[in-house]
Design a protein around this motif. Structure first.
Motif, PDB file in Angstrom:
ATOM      1  N   PHE A 178      11.984  -4.912  -9.946  1.00  0.00           N
ATOM      2  CA  PHE A 178      12.286  -5.450  -8.618  1.00  0.00           C
ATOM      3  C   PHE A 178      11.121  -6.314  -8.130  1.00  0.00           C
ATOM      4  O   PHE A 178       9.967  -5.888  -8.161  1.00  0.00           O
ATOM      5  N   THR A 179      11.447  -7.529  -7.687  1.00  0.00           N
ATOM      6  CA  THR A 179      10.459  -8.455  -7.143  1.00  0.00           C
ATOM      7  C   THR A 179      10.956  -8.994  -5.815  1.00  0.00           C
ATOM      8  O   THR A 179      12.148  -9.285  -5.676  1.00  0.00           O
ATOM      9  N   ALA A 180      10.053  -9.128  -4.853  1.00  0.00           N
ATOM     10  CA  ALA A 180      10.419  -9.638  -3.528  1.00  0.00           C
ATOM     11  C   ALA A 180       9.739 -10.978  -3.279  1.00  0.00           C
ATOM     12  O   ALA A 180       8.710 -11.286  -3.896  1.00  0.00           O
ATOM     13  N   PRO A 181      10.277 -11.792  -2.364  1.00  0.00           N
ATOM     14  CA  PRO A 181       9.628 -13.069  -2.026  1.00  0.00           C
ATOM     15  C   PRO A 181       8.230 -12.832  -1.449  1.00  0.00           C
ATOM     16  O   PRO A 181       7.985 -11.832  -0.770  1.00  0.00           O
ATOM     17  N   HIS A 182       7.309 -13.744  -1.732  1.00  0.00           N
ATOM     18  CA  HIS A 182       5.944 -13.625  -1.214  1.00  0.00           C
ATOM     19  C   HIS A 182       5.336 -15.010  -1.083  1.00  0.00           C
ATOM     20  O   HIS A 182       5.758 -15.957  -1.762  1.00  0.00           O
ATOM     21  N   GLN A 183       4.350 -15.126  -0.209  1.00  0.00           N
ATOM     22  CA  GLN A 183       3.683 -16.409   0.024  1.00  0.00           C
ATOM     23  C   GLN A 183       2.179 -16.236  -0.090  1.00  0.00           C
ATOM     24  O   GLN A 183       1.650 -15.113  -0.045  1.00  0.00           O
ATOM     25  N   ARG A 184       1.491 -17.336  -0.201  1.00  0.00           N
ATOM     26  CA  ARG A 184       0.035 -17.310  -0.415  1.00  0.00           C
ATOM     27  C   ARG A 184      -0.708 -16.638   0.735  1.00  0.00           C
ATOM     28  O   ARG A 184      -1.718 -15.976   0.528  1.00  0.00           O
ATOM     29  N   LYS A 185      -0.182 -16.781   1.947  1.00  0.00           N
ATOM     30  CA  LYS A 185      -0.877 -16.232   3.119  1.00  0.00           C
ATOM     31  C   LYS A 185      -0.636 -14.729   3.305  1.00  0.00           C
ATOM     32  O   LYS A 185      -1.320 -14.095   4.109  1.00  0.00           O
ATOM     33  N   ASP A 186       0.304 -14.145   2.574  1.00  0.00           N
ATOM     34  CA  ASP A 186       0.637 -12.731   2.754  1.00  0.00           C
ATOM     35  C   ASP A 186      -0.484 -11.849   2.206  1.00  0.00           C
ATOM     36  O   ASP A 186      -0.973 -12.063   1.090  1.00  0.00           O
ATOM     37  N   SER A 187      -0.880 -10.844   2.977  1.00  0.00           N
ATOM     38  CA  SER A 187      -1.880  -9.888   2.490  1.00  0.00           C
ATOM     39  C   SER A 187      -1.213  -8.912   1.532  1.00  0.00           C
ATOM     40  O   SER A 187      -0.004  -8.643   1.636  1.00  0.00           O
ATOM     41  N   LEU A 188      -1.991  -8.368   0.612  1.00  0.00           N
ATOM     42  CA  LEU A 188      -1.428  -7.457  -0.382  1.00  0.00           C
ATOM     43  C   LEU A 188      -0.940  -6.165   0.264  1.00  0.00           C
ATOM     44  O   LEU A 188       0.134  -5.656  -0.090  1.00  0.00           O
ATOM     45  N   VAL A 189      -1.702  -5.623   1.201  1.00  0.00           N
ATOM     46  CA  VAL A 189      -1.304  -4.360   1.812  1.00  0.00           C
ATOM     47  C   VAL A 189       0.016  -4.510   2.558  1.00  0.00           C
ATOM     48  O   VAL A 189       0.873  -3.608   2.523  1.00  0.00           O
ATOM     49  N   ASP A 190       0.226  -5.647   3.238  1.00  0.00           N
ATOM     50  CA  ASP A 190       1.482  -5.874   3.959  1.00  0.00           C
ATOM     51  C   ASP A 190       2.645  -6.083   2.988  1.00  0.00           C
ATOM     52  O   ASP A 190       3.761  -5.599   3.223  1.00  0.00           O
ATOM     53  N   THR A 191       2.400  -6.802   1.905  1.00  0.00           N
ATOM     54  CA  THR A 191       3.450  -7.041   0.923  1.00  0.00           C
ATOM     55  C   THR A 191       3.887  -5.748   0.262  1.00  0.00           C
ATOM     56  O   THR A 191       5.090  -5.489   0.087  1.00  0.00           O
ATOM     57  N   LEU A 192       2.919  -4.899  -0.117  1.00  0.00           N
ATOM     58  CA  LEU A 192       3.250  -3.607  -0.730  1.00  0.00           C
ATOM     59  C   LEU A 192       4.025  -2.727   0.245  1.00  0.00           C
ATOM     60  O   LEU A 192       4.987  -2.048  -0.146  1.00  0.00           O
ATOM     61  N   ALA A 193       3.609  -2.731   1.506  1.00  0.00           N
ATOM     62  CA  ALA A 193       4.305  -1.922   2.509  1.00  0.00           C
ATOM     63  C   ALA A 193       5.738  -2.407   2.690  1.00  0.00           C
ATOM     64  O   ALA A 193       6.672  -1.591   2.819  1.00  0.00           O
ATOM     65  N   GLY A 194       5.944  -3.732   2.699  1.00  0.00           N
ATOM     66  CA  GLY A 194       7.284  -4.279   2.855  1.00  0.00           C
ATOM     67  C   GLY A 194       8.189  -3.925   1.690  1.00  0.00           C
ATOM     68  O   GLY A 194       9.360  -3.547   1.881  1.00  0.00           O
TER      69      GLY A 194
END
Length: 464
Positions: A201-217
């Motif tokens: 499973f992979t979700a959309p992400h952008q360069r400005k996104d922090s890793l902790v926020d992306t993992l939480a999402g």
């Protein structure tokens, strides 16, 4: 130390585990010729990185051409006509050549990476003591060798951090043993008439996104999908016995952090259609991502379901065996990034690369620090409740796996604490282990050499 391309001397079994440290004579000859003084005239300097490499003693070796080492079979061999250095390379699909490191070189690189991680995370971090300081109450450090290993040699009596996310030394050991557990479970499942598949499973992400926020999402989206009635009904309909979940994280300058989750699904019966399962999972994953505020995932990459036939096409970055589903799950944190993405290990490589610019090194250090903070307290690998018991897999944590003693091993040498301090100061841990292939005398000679260099440096400081 001898080059891996040369015939190596047989290892000699130590008398017993309680053997007292031997004291070799100064300047004693080691296998392959040359004294221990000649082995490294500048320990700790730029030339220290050459010890234990494939491009080491080609020019000095006289006589018939040495046999190609087992790990290099099938690789292209090149010899520098000016220096006699021997290199090995693998031809890629685009016909370009990629240099291949020997097992000894890979071991050295692990210790270099660990030192870089310790520099970033600080002296108070657990990783700093890993494979650097003896365990409490220890009076010596022991060197052991495993029978039949391609590159024998490991330490006993040192602290380990067991950080599967951060430690380049502990992570491969943990990953290898976790892969064995998963492989055992897969074997039992298939023997009982079941099937094993791996959705990613992979979700959309952008360069400005922090890793902790992306993992939480992503965690929120996975939880939402897992709690839906449609998902639970699908699990019951397909007779899913349980899952093993693994997290893999890379970083690309174009799109930032790229975390994705591998799940190994164990089915009680075979015959599950991959295409139908992928389509059904994508519909649920898309809904969950939108609900979690992650955006709409790509249909091509959002959910990918594969069996062993596709995963086995990958070659392990840590060996030459086929890369199966168990490796993809258990060793996700040990892989290198592809297509412009870098793994945590490659960030450490950049920090330790003398050719990298200060700006690139600073950037890599900042990314690794963010990675360490985001993965703190997070499981890299998780089994669903009851799955290990179902397949009779012993439940062991990472610390217990790291503390396990290698089977079929024998004592090679014992190192006093004074000698170990000298080895640590000179960053010679990996080279001590690489010397195991040449026997006990080679290890003890190198230990004595480290002691002499350390004493000489101390004396020079006092005189100044």
């Amino acid at each position: 130390m001898q080059s891996l391309a040369r015939p190596r001397a047989p290892m000699r079994r130590a008398a017993s585990k309680t053997q007292s440290p031997r004291t070799p004579k100064a300047g004693q000859k080691r296998p392959g010729g040359g004294t221990s003084d000649d082995a490294q005239a500048a320990v700790g300097g730029p030339s220290a990185g050459l010890l234990g490499t494939t491009a080491n003693f080609g020019a000095a070796f006289e006589g018939p051409k040495p046999l190609k080492p087992a790990w290099a079979v099938g690789l292209l061999e090149f010899t520098d006509s000016e220096t006699g250095e021997v290199f090995y390379a693998r031809r890629a699909h685009d016909c370009s050549l990629h240099l291949v490191q020997s097992p000894a070189e890979k071991r050295v690189r692990k210790f270099v990476r660990k030192a870089a991680a310790a520099d970033v995370l600080g002296k108070a971090h657990r990783i700093t003591a890993c494979h650097a300081y003896p365990i409490k109450g220890s009076t010596r450090v022991e060197v052991w060798a495993k029978q039949g290993a391609a590159l024998p040699g490991h330490f006993v009596g040192l602290q380990t951090c067991a950080l599967s996310w951060l430690c380049p030394i502990c992570a491969p050991k943990i990953g290898e043993r976790r892969a064995s557990e998963i492989e055992a479970a897969m074997t039992i499942c298939k023997a009982q008439g079941g099937q094993v598949l791996m959705p990613t499973f992979t979700a959309p992400h952008q360069r400005k996104d922090s890793l902790v926020d992306t993992l939480a999402g992503i965690k929120k989206a996975l939880r939402s999908m897992g709690q839906s009635r449609r998902y639970r009904e699908m699990q019951d309909r397909l007779a899913v016995a349980g899952r093993v979940t693994s997290t893999e994280i890379t970083h690309g300058e174009a799109n930032g952090w790229h975390p994705h989750f591998h799940e190994l699904w164990f089915f009680e019966r075979a015959g599950v259609n991959l295409v139908a399962l992928e389509s059904e999972l994508y519909a649920m994953w898309r809904k969950a991502c939108l609900k979690a505020g992650l955006g709409e995932p790509s249909r091509k990459h959002g959910v990918v379901v594969q069996d062993g036939s596709r995963a086995a096409q990958y070659v392990s970055k840590m060996g030459d065996k086929e890369w199966g589903l168990s490796d993809e799950i258990a060793k996700a944190s040990s892989k290198n990034g592809r297509n412009g993405h870098r793994s945590a290990w490659q960030l450490l490589d950049c920090m330790a690369d003398p050719d990298a610019t200060p700006a690139h090194q600073k950037r890599a250090a900042g990314l690794f620090r963010e990675y360490a903070e985001a993965t703190k307290g997070r499981q890299q690998l998780a089994w669903s409740p009851g799955l290990k018991k179902r397949y009779a897999i012993e439940d062991m944590n990472d610390e217990e796996l790291c503390a396990q003693v290698e089977e079929d091993s024998f004592l090679v040498a014992q190192i006093t604490l004074d000698a170990w301090r000298a080895i640590r100061r000179l960053n010679m841990q990996a080279y001590i282990l690489n010397a195991v292939q040449d026997g006990t005398d080679a290890v003890n000679d190198l230990v004595e050499h480290c002691l002499r260099i350390s004493v000489m440096r101390d004396a020079k400081k006092v005189s100044v």
